[in-house]
Motif scaffolding. Structure first.
Motif, PDB file in Angstrom:
ATOM      1  N   GLY A  71       0.796  -1.211   0.000  1.00 42.62           N
ATOM      2  CA  GLY A  71       0.000   0.000   0.000  1.00 42.62           C
ATOM      3  C   GLY A  71       0.834   1.270   0.000  1.00 42.62           C
ATOM      4  O   GLY A  71       2.073   1.231  -0.059  1.00 42.62           O
ATOM      5  N   TYR A  72       0.127   2.410   0.131  1.00 43.17           N
ATOM      6  CA  TYR A  72       0.753   3.718   0.015  1.00 43.17           C
ATOM      7  C   TYR A  72       0.435   4.554   1.250  1.00 43.17           C
ATOM      8  O   TYR A  72      -0.735   4.803   1.563  1.00 43.17           O
ATOM      9  CB  TYR A  72       0.245   4.444  -1.241  1.00 43.17           C
ATOM     10  N   ALA A  73       1.486   4.982   1.942  1.00 43.25           N
ATOM     11  CA  ALA A  73       1.328   5.905   3.063  1.00 43.25           C
ATOM     12  C   ALA A  73       1.131   7.314   2.516  1.00 43.25           C
ATOM     13  O   ALA A  73       1.328   7.572   1.321  1.00 43.25           O
ATOM     14  CB  ALA A  73       2.551   5.851   3.971  1.00 43.25           C
ATOM     15  N   LYS A  74       0.766   8.243   3.369  1.00 42.65           N
ATOM     16  CA  LYS A  74       0.613   9.629   2.942  1.00 42.65           C
ATOM     17  C   LYS A  74       1.957  10.183   2.462  1.00 42.65           C
ATOM     18  O   LYS A  74       2.963  10.067   3.171  1.00 42.65           O
ATOM     19  CB  LYS A  74       0.098  10.495   4.092  1.00 42.65           C
ATOM     20  N   PRO A  75       2.003  10.794   1.287  1.00 44.33           N
ATOM     21  CA  PRO A  75       3.268  11.366   0.807  1.00 44.33           C
ATOM     22  C   PRO A  75       3.556  12.716   1.450  1.00 44.33           C
ATOM     23  O   PRO A  75       2.646  13.458   1.822  1.00 44.33           O
ATOM     24  CB  PRO A  75       3.019  11.531  -0.696  1.00 44.33           C
ATOM     25  N   THR A  76       4.833  13.016   1.579  1.00 42.65           N
ATOM     26  CA  THR A  76       5.274  14.343   2.022  1.00 42.65           C
ATOM     27  C   THR A  76       5.451  15.238   0.805  1.00 42.65           C
ATOM     28  O   THR A  76       5.349  14.788  -0.350  1.00 42.65           O
ATOM     29  CB  THR A  76       6.613  14.252   2.764  1.00 42.65           C
ATOM     30  N   ALA A  77       5.758  16.510   1.034  1.00 43.72           N
ATOM     31  CA  ALA A  77       6.011  17.424  -0.083  1.00 43.72           C
ATOM     32  C   ALA A  77       7.172  16.929  -0.937  1.00 43.72           C
ATOM     33  O   ALA A  77       7.110  16.943  -2.167  1.00 43.72           O
ATOM     34  CB  ALA A  77       6.293  18.826   0.448  1.00 43.72           C
ATOM     35  N   GLY A  78       8.246  16.477  -0.281  1.00 41.52           N
ATOM     36  CA  GLY A  78       9.399  15.982  -1.023  1.00 41.52           C
ATOM     37  C   GLY A  78       9.061  14.781  -1.881  1.00 41.52           C
ATOM     38  O   GLY A  78       9.570  14.630  -2.993  1.00 41.52           O
ATOM     39  N   ASP A  79       8.187  13.905  -1.362  1.00 38.37           N
ATOM     40  CA  ASP A  79       7.759  12.743  -2.141  1.00 38.37           C
ATOM     41  C   ASP A  79       7.012  13.172  -3.394  1.00 38.37           C
ATOM     42  O   ASP A  79       7.214  12.611  -4.479  1.00 38.37           O
ATOM     43  CB  ASP A  79       6.853  11.838  -1.300  1.00 38.37           C
ATOM     44  N   ILE A  80       6.154  14.173  -3.262  1.00 44.71           N
ATOM     45  CA  ILE A  80       5.349  14.633  -4.394  1.00 44.71           C
ATOM     46  C   ILE A  80       6.206  15.359  -5.423  1.00 44.71           C
ATOM     47  O   ILE A  80       6.073  15.140  -6.629  1.00 44.71           O
ATOM     48  CB  ILE A  80       4.195  15.525  -3.901  1.00 44.71           C
ATOM     49  N   TRP A  81       7.132  16.214  -4.967  1.00 42.93           N
ATOM     50  CA  TRP A  81       7.980  16.925  -5.922  1.00 42.93           C
ATOM     51  C   TRP A  81       8.807  15.940  -6.752  1.00 42.93           C
ATOM     52  O   TRP A  81       8.946  16.107  -7.967  1.00 42.93           O
ATOM     53  CB  TRP A  81       8.934  17.870  -5.206  1.00 42.93           C
ATOM     54  N   GLY A  82       9.386  14.940  -6.093  1.00 45.57           N
ATOM     55  CA  GLY A  82      10.330  14.064  -6.794  1.00 45.57           C
ATOM     56  C   GLY A  82       9.742  12.799  -7.362  1.00 45.57           C
ATOM     57  O   GLY A  82      10.326  12.186  -8.260  1.00 45.57           O
ATOM     58  N   CYS A  83       8.599  12.351  -6.833  1.00 48.50           N
ATOM     59  CA  CYS A  83       7.928  11.131  -7.298  1.00 48.50           C
ATOM     60  C   CYS A  83       8.801   9.874  -7.180  1.00 48.50           C
ATOM     61  O   CYS A  83       8.546   8.884  -7.862  1.00 48.50           O
ATOM     62  CB  CYS A  83       7.459  11.277  -8.753  1.00 48.50           C
ATOM     63  N   ASN A  84       9.827   9.906  -6.344  1.00 55.06           N
ATOM     64  CA  ASN A  84      10.718   8.740  -6.254  1.00 55.06           C
ATOM     65  C   ASN A  84      11.112   8.385  -4.823  1.00 55.06           C
ATOM     66  O   ASN A  84      12.072   7.658  -4.612  1.00 55.06           O
ATOM     67  CB  ASN A  84      11.974   8.964  -7.090  1.00 55.06           C
ATOM     68  N   SER A  85      10.375   8.910  -3.849  1.00 51.00           N
ATOM     69  CA  SER A  85      10.688   8.604  -2.452  1.00 51.00           C
ATOM     70  C   SER A  85       9.398   8.304  -1.700  1.00 51.00           C
ATOM     71  O   SER A  85       8.290   8.480  -2.231  1.00 51.00           O
ATOM     72  CB  SER A  85      11.416   9.789  -1.793  1.00 51.00           C
ATOM     73  N   GLY A  86       9.531   7.847  -0.455  1.00 51.65           N
ATOM     74  CA  GLY A  86       8.360   7.534   0.349  1.00 51.65           C
ATOM     75  C   GLY A  86       7.462   6.540  -0.366  1.00 51.65           C
ATOM     76  O   GLY A  86       7.937   5.528  -0.896  1.00 51.65           O
ATOM     77  N   PRO A  87       6.167   6.787  -0.448  1.00 50.50           N
ATOM     78  CA  PRO A  87       5.257   5.840  -1.100  1.00 50.50           C
ATOM     79  C   PRO A  87       5.472   5.730  -2.600  1.00 50.50           C
ATOM     80  O   PRO A  87       4.966   4.794  -3.232  1.00 50.50           O
ATOM     81  CB  PRO A  87       3.872   6.425  -0.792  1.00 50.50           C
ATOM     82  N   PHE A  88       6.220   6.668  -3.180  1.00 54.06           N
ATOM     83  CA  PHE A  88       6.442   6.653  -4.625  1.00 54.06           C
ATOM     84  C   PHE A  88       7.780   6.029  -5.018  1.00 54.06           C
ATOM     85  O   PHE A  88       8.172   6.076  -6.195  1.00 54.06           O
ATOM     86  CB  PHE A  88       6.335   8.077  -5.186  1.00 54.06           C
ATOM     87  N   ALA A  89       8.472   5.442  -4.071  1.00 51.16           N
ATOM     88  CA  ALA A  89       9.726   4.741  -4.373  1.00 51.16           C
ATOM     89  C   ALA A  89       9.378   3.322  -4.819  1.00 51.16           C
ATOM     90  O   ALA A  89       8.731   2.573  -4.087  1.00 51.16           O
ATOM     91  CB  ALA A  89      10.627   4.706  -3.150  1.00 51.16           C
ATOM     92  N   ILE A  90       9.773   2.970  -6.024  1.00 52.44           N
ATOM     93  CA  ILE A  90       9.544   1.619  -6.535  1.00 52.44           C
ATOM     94  C   ILE A  90      10.731   0.745  -6.124  1.00 52.44           C
ATOM     95  O   ILE A  90      11.886   1.078  -6.407  1.00 52.44           O
ATOM     96  CB  ILE A  90       9.374   1.629  -8.059  1.00 52.44           C
ATOM     97  N   GLN A  91      10.429  -0.351  -5.449  1.00 50.76           N
ATOM     98  CA  GLN A  91      11.459  -1.217  -4.902  1.00 50.76           C
ATOM     99  C   GLN A  91      11.570  -2.509  -5.706  1.00 50.76           C
ATOM    100  O   GLN A  91      10.645  -2.894  -6.429  1.00 50.76           O
ATOM    101  CB  GLN A  91      11.129  -1.551  -3.438  1.00 50.76           C
ATOM    102  N   ALA A  92      12.726  -3.152  -5.556  1.00 53.89           N
ATOM    103  CA  ALA A  92      12.901  -4.465  -6.171  1.00 53.89           C
ATOM    104  C   ALA A  92      11.846  -5.412  -5.602  1.00 53.89           C
ATOM    105  O   ALA A  92      11.606  -5.444  -4.401  1.00 53.89           O
ATOM    106  CB  ALA A  92      14.301  -4.993  -5.874  1.00 53.89           C
ATOM    107  N   GLY A  93      11.211  -6.154  -6.476  1.00 55.86           N
ATOM    108  CA  GLY A  93      10.178  -7.082  -6.037  1.00 55.86           C
ATOM    109  C   GLY A  93       8.769  -6.538  -6.147  1.00 55.86           C
ATOM    110  O   GLY A  93       7.799  -7.292  -6.001  1.00 55.86           O
TER     111      GLY A  93
END
Length: 451
Positions: A333-355
């Protein structure tokens, strides 16, 4: 232009009679170029290659042509449409041996070396390619293939450095976010390219990080598929974007104008994206998205959110449970994103991990794009992507940098955030990429797009 004109007039008045008129502070971040000690080495401004020589070496064009095992022969035409001072080009990248290399105007190659120094060492060899006067062009032929390559353009001289890294030599490139970088006061920009061993070309213009020297591209090909072109931004885009950011800041109180970097004369020379600006002031937009995120989570606790994966998986339904947004068939699932997550789209809930499974990999870009464009709470926003492009960036909070970049693009080409290619099926793609397996000539226009 009225806001900037008033600002310029005020600055001029203060200079003329400093004892009579209160000093007006600039709304922009001011570049204060420093020296080697002021360089900040990060993953974003280094190009890492293998260590190849204790000293800088130069390969002449004839010697390169004699190496028949080395493929490559790509003409790059550079057209000078710039109305300012002398423009220099710099072509850098990695060769097939993973060595940092610069291509000179005559086709010879410079392999700079750090000499084993762990402190950045200036590249003293002539690596700049002076452009002819406005209205004229020059053609440089790449004699070899290149990966992770860039063609830099600058009004004046950019400074590049080499530094010893654990696995070889690294090229330290100008940093747009370090206000004390040696090249901080220079107007510059670059196009990215990869020229493969199969002689395929991929060239890209992007505004994900910043808007600087205005660049456009076209690519002619030999397979009959027609000329490709990315016009990107207009000649006055930097001042236009900065004017828009000043106006936005006056409306909502956030320091949008500080995302513009000005030289010592107060002239804006680039506009940083919000994510890049956070390297200068991490607290500026820290809570910018908080209320919106809370509203999204509240809304989709009782209402399903449909994500069109635009894959064979089709539509998937998502809904908030507790503090997590969960999507059918998604491996997590996806936790609430922070401002940094939204600006970059590659951290927090928006980080795509191996697997992560294919559904997760499809949801991430579509969900982050919906946040960046603020389309989750407008009519029709319960399907993503679903609303038309005319509805992007129409409510606050939103990414006003992206809004302004797209407002001043001539042809809508050039990403303003990492997932700018997310659109409803059949919609226009914002990619600034030109690509072909049969390239003929790559043309770069500096200062203004072709008419």
């Amino acid at each position: 232009m009225r806001t900037l004109a008033i600002l310029t007039a005020l600055i001029g008045a203060v200079s003329a009679a400093p004892s009579l008129i209160p000093r007006v502070s600039s709304p922009f971040s001011i570049a204060k170029p420093g020296g080697i000690d002021d360089i900040i080495i990060t993953a974003n401004n280094t190009l890492n290659g293998t260590y190849h020589s204790p000293t800088t070496t130069v390969s002449k064009k004839a010697a390169i042509q004699a190496r028949t095992a080395q493929p490559g022969h790509l003409p790059i035409q550079i057209v000078n449409n710039f109305s300012g001072g002398q423009v220099n080009a710099y072509i850098s990248g990695l060769d097939t041996d993973n060595r940092v290399v610069f291509v000179r105007g005559d086709g010879s190659l410079v392999y700079p070396s750090s000499g084993g120094s762990s402190v950045p060492v200036p590249i003293s060899s002539a690596i700049n390619i002076p452009l002819p006067a406005k209205g004229n062009s020059i053609t440089v032929t790449l004699p070899i293939v290149l990966s992770s390559a860039r063609i830099y353009f600058s009004e004046g001289n950019l400074q590049f450095f080499m530094v010893k890294i654990p696995n070889g030599d690294g090229l330290v490139q100008p940093s747009p976010t370090n206000l004390q970088d040696p090249s901080a006061g220079i107007n510059w920009g670059f196009v990215e390219l990869t020229y493969t061993t199969g002689l395929a070309l991929y060239a890209n213009i992007s505004y994900v990080d910043f808007v600087g020297m205005i660049l456009s591209m076209s690519l002619s090909v030999t397979d009959g598929s027609g000329t490709q072109i990315t016009r990107g931004l207009g000649a006055s885009a930097v001042s236009q974007v900065c004017q828009g950011l000043v106006q936005q800041g006056s409306q909502d109180g956030y320091p949008w104008s500080s995302m513009c970097v000005a030289n010592s004369a107060g002239t804006p020379i680039r506009a940083l994206s919000p994510g890049d600006y956070s390297a200068i002031n991490s607290a500026a937009f820290q809570n910018y998205w908080s209320a919106y995120v809370d509203q999204v989570w509240s809304h989709y606790t009782s209402t399903p959110l449909t994500i069109n994966t635009q894959t064979s998986a089709g539509n998937v339904n998502c809904q908030v449970s507790g503090s997590t947004l969960n999507c059918q068939g998604d491996n997590r699932g996806y936790a609430k994103p922070t401002a940094g997550d939204i600006w970059g789209c590659n951290s927090g809930p928006f980080a795509i991990q191996a697997g992560d499974n294919s559904i997760h990999s499809a949801v991430v870009p579509r969900l982050c794009a919906a946040f960046v464009r603020s389309t989750l709470l407008i009519a029709g926003g319960n399907v993503q992507p679903g609303v038309s492009q005319s509805q992007y960036y129409t409510v606050n909070p939103t990414n006003h940098y992206s809004r302004l970049v797209h407002q001043f693009e001539v042809d809508g080409r050039g990403y303003a955030f990492p997932y700018d290619d997310v659109n409803p099926d059949g919609s226009e793609n914002a990619s600034g990429t030109l690509a072909s397996g049969a390239p003929n000539v790559l043309t770069v226009y500096v200062g203004a797009p072709p008419s």
